[in-house]
Each structure stands twice: as C-alpha cells, then as structure tokens.
Design a protein around this motif. Structure first.
Motif, PDB file in Angstrom:
ATOM      1  N   GLY A   1       0.808  -1.213   0.000  1.00 16.11           N
ATOM      2  CA  GLY A   1       0.000   0.000   0.000  1.00 16.11           C
ATOM      3  C   GLY A   1       0.840   1.262   0.000  1.00 16.11           C
ATOM      4  O   GLY A   1       0.306   2.372   0.118  1.00 16.11           O
ATOM      5  N   PHE A   2       2.172   1.115  -0.158  1.00 11.93           N
ATOM      6  CA  PHE A   2       3.086   2.252  -0.173  1.00 11.93           C
ATOM      7  C   PHE A   2       3.863   2.294  -1.493  1.00 11.93           C
ATOM      8  O   PHE A   2       4.021   1.266  -2.172  1.00 11.93           O
ATOM      9  N   ASP A   3       4.362   3.471  -1.805  1.00 11.77           N
ATOM     10  CA  ASP A   3       5.228   3.649  -2.971  1.00 11.77           C
ATOM     11  C   ASP A   3       6.658   3.335  -2.539  1.00 11.77           C
ATOM     12  O   ASP A   3       7.475   4.235  -2.309  1.00 11.77           O
ATOM     13  N   VAL A   4       6.971   2.066  -2.424  1.00 13.25           N
ATOM     14  CA  VAL A   4       8.255   1.639  -1.876  1.00 13.25           C
ATOM     15  C   VAL A   4       9.416   2.080  -2.763  1.00 13.25           C
ATOM     16  O   VAL A   4      10.460   2.513  -2.269  1.00 13.25           O
ATOM     17  N   ASP A   5       9.260   1.980  -4.073  1.00 12.94           N
ATOM     18  CA  ASP A   5      10.367   2.303  -4.978  1.00 12.94           C
ATOM     19  C   ASP A   5      10.437   3.791  -5.322  1.00 12.94           C
ATOM     20  O   ASP A   5      11.337   4.222  -6.056  1.00 12.94           O
ATOM     21  N   GLY A   6       9.505   4.597  -4.826  1.00 18.75           N
ATOM     22  CA  GLY A   6       9.559   6.040  -5.004  1.00 18.75           C
ATOM     23  C   GLY A   6       9.365   6.526  -6.415  1.00 18.75           C
ATOM     24  O   GLY A   6       9.837   7.608  -6.776  1.00 18.75           O
ATOM     25  N   ASN A   7       8.614   5.782  -7.222  1.00 19.22           N
ATOM     26  CA  ASN A   7       8.409   6.204  -8.616  1.00 19.22           C
ATOM     27  C   ASN A   7       7.106   6.974  -8.808  1.00 19.22           C
ATOM     28  O   ASN A   7       6.712   7.257  -9.931  1.00 19.22           O
ATOM     29  N   GLY A   8       6.427   7.301  -7.695  1.00 13.13           N
ATOM     30  CA  GLY A   8       5.204   8.077  -7.784  1.00 13.13           C
ATOM     31  C   GLY A   8       3.947   7.262  -7.995  1.00 13.13           C
ATOM     32  O   GLY A   8       2.854   7.829  -8.113  1.00 13.13           O
ATOM     33  N   ARG A   9       4.081   5.942  -8.040  1.00  5.86           N
ATOM     34  CA  ARG A   9       2.912   5.066  -8.218  1.00  5.86           C
ATOM     35  C   ARG A   9       2.862   4.044  -7.090  1.00  5.86           C
ATOM     36  O   ARG A   9       3.889   3.685  -6.528  1.00  5.86           O
ATOM     37  N   ILE A  10       1.672   3.574  -6.808  1.00  5.82           N
ATOM     38  CA  ILE A  10       1.473   2.523  -5.814  1.00  5.82           C
ATOM     39  C   ILE A  10       0.910   1.294  -6.514  1.00  5.82           C
ATOM     40  O   ILE A  10       0.024   1.405  -7.361  1.00  5.82           O
ATOM     41  N   GLY A  11       1.429   0.145  -6.178  1.00  7.88           N
ATOM     42  CA  GLY A  11       0.916  -1.092  -6.748  1.00  7.88           C
ATOM     43  C   GLY A  11       1.850  -1.756  -7.736  1.00  7.88           C
ATOM     44  O   GLY A  11       1.501  -2.782  -8.335  1.00  7.88           O
ATOM     45  N   ASP A  12       3.045  -1.198  -7.919  1.00 10.71           N
ATOM     46  CA  ASP A  12       4.029  -1.819  -8.798  1.00 10.71           C
ATOM     47  C   ASP A  12       4.644  -3.047  -8.123  1.00 10.71           C
ATOM     48  O   ASP A  12       4.542  -3.205  -6.902  1.00 10.71           O
ATOM     49  N   PRO A  13       5.324  -3.908  -8.903  1.00  9.56           N
ATOM     50  CA  PRO A  13       5.934  -5.100  -8.302  1.00  9.56           C
ATOM     51  C   PRO A  13       6.884  -4.786  -7.147  1.00  9.56           C
ATOM     52  O   PRO A  13       6.943  -5.538  -6.179  1.00  9.56           O
ATOM     53  N   ARG A  14       7.618  -3.674  -7.241  1.00 10.56           N
ATOM     54  CA  ARG A  14       8.563  -3.327  -6.183  1.00 10.56           C
ATOM     55  C   ARG A  14       7.885  -2.683  -4.975  1.00 10.56           C
ATOM     56  O   ARG A  14       8.541  -2.417  -3.971  1.00 10.56           O
ATOM     57  N   ASP A  15       6.600  -2.420  -5.072  1.00 10.13           N
ATOM     58  CA  ASP A  15       5.855  -1.888  -3.933  1.00 10.13           C
ATOM     59  C   ASP A  15       5.283  -3.002  -3.069  1.00 10.13           C
ATOM     60  O   ASP A  15       4.649  -2.731  -2.042  1.00 10.13           O
ATOM     61  N   ALA A  16       5.505  -4.235  -3.459  1.00  9.97           N
ATOM     62  CA  ALA A  16       4.977  -5.380  -2.718  1.00  9.97           C
ATOM     63  C   ALA A  16       5.888  -5.731  -1.547  1.00  9.97           C
ATOM     64  O   ALA A  16       7.032  -5.269  -1.446  1.00  9.97           O
ATOM     65  N   GLN A  17       5.398  -6.567  -0.658  1.00 13.67           N
ATOM     66  CA  GLN A  17       6.213  -7.042   0.463  1.00 13.67           C
ATOM     67  C   GLN A  17       7.476  -7.736  -0.043  1.00 13.67           C
ATOM     68  O   GLN A  17       8.550  -7.624   0.553  1.00 13.67           O
ATOM     69  N   GLY A  18       7.340  -8.471  -1.112  1.00 13.46           N
ATOM     70  CA  GLY A  18       8.461  -9.055  -1.829  1.00 13.46           C
ATOM     71  C   GLY A  18       8.163  -8.892  -3.302  1.00 13.46           C
ATOM     72  O   GLY A  18       7.008  -9.005  -3.728  1.00 13.46           O
ATOM     73  N   TYR A  19       9.174  -8.601  -4.110  1.00 13.88           N
ATOM     74  CA  TYR A  19       8.948  -8.314  -5.522  1.00 13.88           C
ATOM     75  C   TYR A  19       8.051  -9.380  -6.158  1.00 13.88           C
ATOM     76  O   TYR A  19       8.277 -10.577  -6.007  1.00 13.88           O
ATOM     77  N   GLY A  20       7.032  -8.917  -6.872  1.00 18.34           N
ATOM     78  CA  GLY A  20       6.143  -9.843  -7.555  1.00 18.34           C
ATOM     79  C   GLY A  20       5.191  -9.116  -8.468  1.00 18.34           C
ATOM     80  O   GLY A  20       4.634  -8.074  -8.095  1.00 18.34           O
ATOM     81  N   LEU A  21       5.004  -9.640  -9.676  1.00 16.22           N
ATOM     82  CA  LEU A  21       4.049  -9.067 -10.610  1.00 16.22           C
ATOM     83  C   LEU A  21       2.622  -9.283 -10.138  1.00 16.22           C
ATOM     84  O   LEU A  21       1.712  -8.558 -10.535  1.00 16.22           O
ATOM     85  N   TYR A  22       2.417 -10.279  -9.296  1.00 19.41           N
ATOM     86  CA  TYR A  22       1.096 -10.598  -8.748  1.00 19.41           C
ATOM     87  C   TYR A  22       1.305 -11.391  -7.472  1.00 19.41           C
ATOM     88  O   TYR A  22       2.392 -11.922  -7.214  1.00 19.41           O
ATOM     89  N   SER A  23       0.279 -11.451  -6.655  1.00 14.94           N
ATOM     90  CA  SER A  23       0.373 -12.167  -5.393  1.00 14.94           C
ATOM     91  C   SER A  23       0.632 -13.651  -5.627  1.00 14.94           C
ATOM     92  O   SER A  23      -0.127 -14.312  -6.328  1.00 14.94           O
ATOM     93  N   GLY A  24       1.719 -14.142  -5.034  1.00 13.07           N
ATOM     94  CA  GLY A  24       2.051 -15.554  -5.163  1.00 13.07           C
ATOM     95  C   GLY A  24       3.109 -15.861  -6.189  1.00 13.07           C
ATOM     96  O   GLY A  24       3.572 -17.009  -6.269  1.00 13.07           O
ATOM     97  N   GLN A  25       3.522 -14.875  -6.978  1.00 16.64           N
ATOM     98  CA  GLN A  25       4.557 -15.169  -7.969  1.00 16.64           C
ATOM     99  C   GLN A  25       5.853 -15.575  -7.266  1.00 16.64           C
ATOM    100  O   GLN A  25       6.304 -14.933  -6.328  1.00 16.64           O
ATOM    101  N   GLY A  26       6.453 -16.643  -7.743  1.00 20.04           N
ATOM    102  CA  GLY A  26       7.743 -17.059  -7.222  1.00 20.04           C
ATOM    103  C   GLY A  26       7.756 -17.403  -5.748  1.00 20.04           C
ATOM    104  O   GLY A  26       8.592 -16.918  -4.994  1.00 20.04           O
ATOM    105  N   GLY A  27       6.825 -18.237  -5.312  1.00 16.17           N
ATOM    106  CA  GLY A  27       6.793 -18.667  -3.927  1.00 16.17           C
ATOM    107  C   GLY A  27       7.709 -19.847  -3.663  1.00 16.17           C
ATOM    108  O   GLY A  27       8.699 -20.064  -4.378  1.00 16.17           O
ATOM    109  N   MET A  28       7.390 -20.604  -2.626  1.00 13.90           N
ATOM    110  CA  MET A  28       8.142 -21.805  -2.268  1.00 13.90           C
ATOM    111  C   MET A  28       7.162 -22.956  -2.088  1.00 13.90           C
ATOM    112  O   MET A  28       5.968 -22.742  -1.887  1.00 13.90           O
ATOM    113  N   ALA A  29       7.693 -24.174  -2.133  1.00  8.52           N
ATOM    114  CA  ALA A  29       6.864 -25.355  -1.899  1.00  8.52           C
ATOM    115  C   ALA A  29       7.744 -26.494  -1.427  1.00  8.52           C
ATOM    116  O   ALA A  29       8.893 -26.631  -1.862  1.00  8.52           O
TER     117      ALA A  29
END
Length: 342
Positions: free
Chosen positions: A98-126
C-alpha cells in the motif's frame, strides 16, 4: 517410503530454484496442464535423478487452491518420482504494502509489494516430501517486520512503511517433517537478490538481514521461540559468501553459526573461475558474465550426522546436463543425513 528411509538410516534433503515463476497468475497451471512444456519435462527427469526424500522448491508460483503444486507433483510421479506429501504457505511476493516503496510516484508496482512480484504468489516456495509433513504444527514467520530485527539495517524512509514492511521477501517457514525418529524441522527461505536497487542499497540491506533473521532465530533472540532440534535450514539465500555483489558478511555469519553444519556440497562439473575467490565446485547457479555463484544452501543442525552432500551439476558431456540446462539456471543442492544415529 518411511520404512525404507529408516532402514537406510539416511534421508536426502534438497533445495532447487526451479524457475517456475511465470509472468501472470494461472500461467504455470496452464503449462502444467498442457503437458508439453520442455522445461517441466526436464525438471521431472532431474527430480528422478536427484532422488530426494524432501525437496524444497523455490521460485515456484503459488495459488490458493494448490492446483499448480498438485499438477507438478503429478508430473513428477508420472516420471517416477512421487511426492505424496506437499506443503506451501502463501508467500510475501506480490502482496502489496500500500506504499510507494520504490519512489516512482505510483502505488501497486511489483517493487511496492512485500516481496517483488508481478502478482500475489509469484515465485513462492513449496515443499515436496515422501514422508508426512505436520502441517498443523508448521509455523510461518513471514509476517515478521523488518524493523523488529535486532540491529536491522533498515534504510531510511517513511516510518509508516516500516510499520508494515515485512523482512522476508518470500517467507520464513518452520515445517516439521514426521520421521520414525521424531520430527525434523524444515526451515525454509528464499531471500531477495542484493541488487536491482539504488544507492540506498535497500535490497542489499534486506538480503543481509534475511540471513541475520535465521541467526537470531537460532539464538532465541526473537519474539518467537527458537526451532526445536534437529532441523535443517534450506533455500535460496541469494548471496555467495566469497563472490558477487551484496553484503557477504550476512551469509558468512550464518554459515559460521555453531548451531549449523555447512557440509560444503560440491558439483562435479570441473569448471574453473579464475577471477573468483570461492571454489567453483560449490557454485549452485550460472549467470552469464557473472559466472558461477553459491546461492542455494542445505544446512543441517550441528548434531545431525551428514553422510553425503553435493550439487547436482555434472560435466557438460553428462547425459543429465541438457535437462539441467533446460530446467533452470540453478542446480539442485542435496545433503544426506543420518536420522537414526544423529
């Protein structure tokens, strides 16, 4: 498989970054369902050769219903490597802060996530296992806040962001494996790469602190109780203690922790890296101009008896080499431990 594992007195645990992270939700399910992906076919053949009793996969997409994991297990079973027991927590990757973590003026980009991801769940573990997993006793520490780590290298920024920013890029898991000798705790993680940022070194700091989390966890210096022995810490630390970019003291300190044993798994490829400080036989990934790096780890607790270890990285003329190249740039790391006589 439990009687066989106990009769042999050894258990093989492995981790492998399989690069099954797709660019959109559901695409991995499609690839698995279609059955014609050369990469997935190669992964299945490598899994048979690896012959691990427990396999932690990193960089594999997560879906809430576990459809992809079920389909993948089906493909492995068809190839001759069945894993009847499977487990995955939802990863931090792609979960928005919910924050502009990467400081590019937008919220919701992959780098604004808790961990980089184009969508929730990308590149998890199993976790795939031949032995039962005690899902009810599994502990997920993925919500631990970065600011709460003792001595955290948190970069300067919005205090409100620090109030929600988790430390784990993908996750911090403690999952008990059920064996005839009692539970074996599987400690799993996949850290951020220490690059792809700016002079604030946000990723480098975070990578360092993700390794530091495990040191503090083993020491009982965090709000949650430490893991019960015996345990095995495994996953993609995304940092080489001798070569490449990053704050190498983080992973070096973890490898030197007295509660852990680093069996120094080696590949048999025979490659040379004259410009590198580390032993190329220890490398687990090959990155173009960067060469080989040791990023993936299987670290048993110090009281476990290690009977074998290696990186499944054979010489280029080995019949398995083509499948490994088609599967992922990473190579599986395995360690054999003695369960009956720790």
């Amino acid at each position: 498989m439990l009687p066989t594992a106990l009769a042999a007195e050894t258990l093989r645990l492995a981790t492998w970054n399989v690069a099954l992270d797709r660019e959109g939700p559901g695409l991995l399910v499609e690839d698995l369902a279609d059955g014609d992906s050369p990469q997935i076919a190669a992964i299945a053949r490598v899994a048979v050769a690896l012959d691990a009793d427990v396999l932690l996969l990193t960089a594999v997409d997560y879906d809430r219903g576990g459809v992809a994991l079920r389909l993948l297990a089906g493909r492995l079973a068809e190839a001759g490597s069945p894993y009847p027991h499977r487990f995955a927590f939802r990863p931090n990757t792609g979960t928005q802060t919910g924050f502009d973590v990467d400081g590019n003026g937008r919220i919701g980009d992959p780098r604004d996530a808790q961990g980089y991801g184009l969508y929730s769940g990308q590149g998890g573990m199993a976790i795939l296992s031949r032995l039962p997993l005690d899902a009810g006793a599994a502990r997920d520490h993925s919500g631990f806040l970065w600011r709460d780590l003792p001595g955290a290298l948190l970069p300067e920024g919005d205090p409100a962001l620090a109030g929600v920013q988790r430390l784990a890029t993908t996750g911090f898991w403690d999952v008990p494996l059920v064996t005839g000798s009692g539970p074996l705790h599987l400690l799993a993680w996949h850290a951020t790469p220490p690059v792809f940022d700016g002079p604030e070194d946000r990723n480098g700091r975070r990578n360092h602190d993700e390794a530091a989390f495990w040191r503090h966890y083993l020491d009982g210096a965090l709000p949650m109780p430490p893991p019960e022995a015996p345990f095995v810490l495994m996953g993609d630390g995304n940092l080489d203690p001798a070569d490449g970019d990053g704050r190498r003291e983080g992973i070096a300190a973890l490898l030197a922790h007295p509660a852990l044993h680093d069996p120094l798994p080696k590949g048999s490829h025979g490659r040379a890296e004259p410009a590198h400080q580390g032993d190329p036989a220890l490398d687990t990934v090959l990155y173009g101009d960067l060469g080989g790096l040791r990023l993936d780890y299987v670290l048993p607790s110090s009281r476990l008896r290690v009977t074998g270890a290696g990186v499944l990285w054979p010489a280029a003329d080995d019949p398995l080499a083509a499948d490994l190249a088609a599967a992922s740039r990473h190579f599986p790391v395995w360690v054999d431990i003695d369960l009956v006589n720790p």
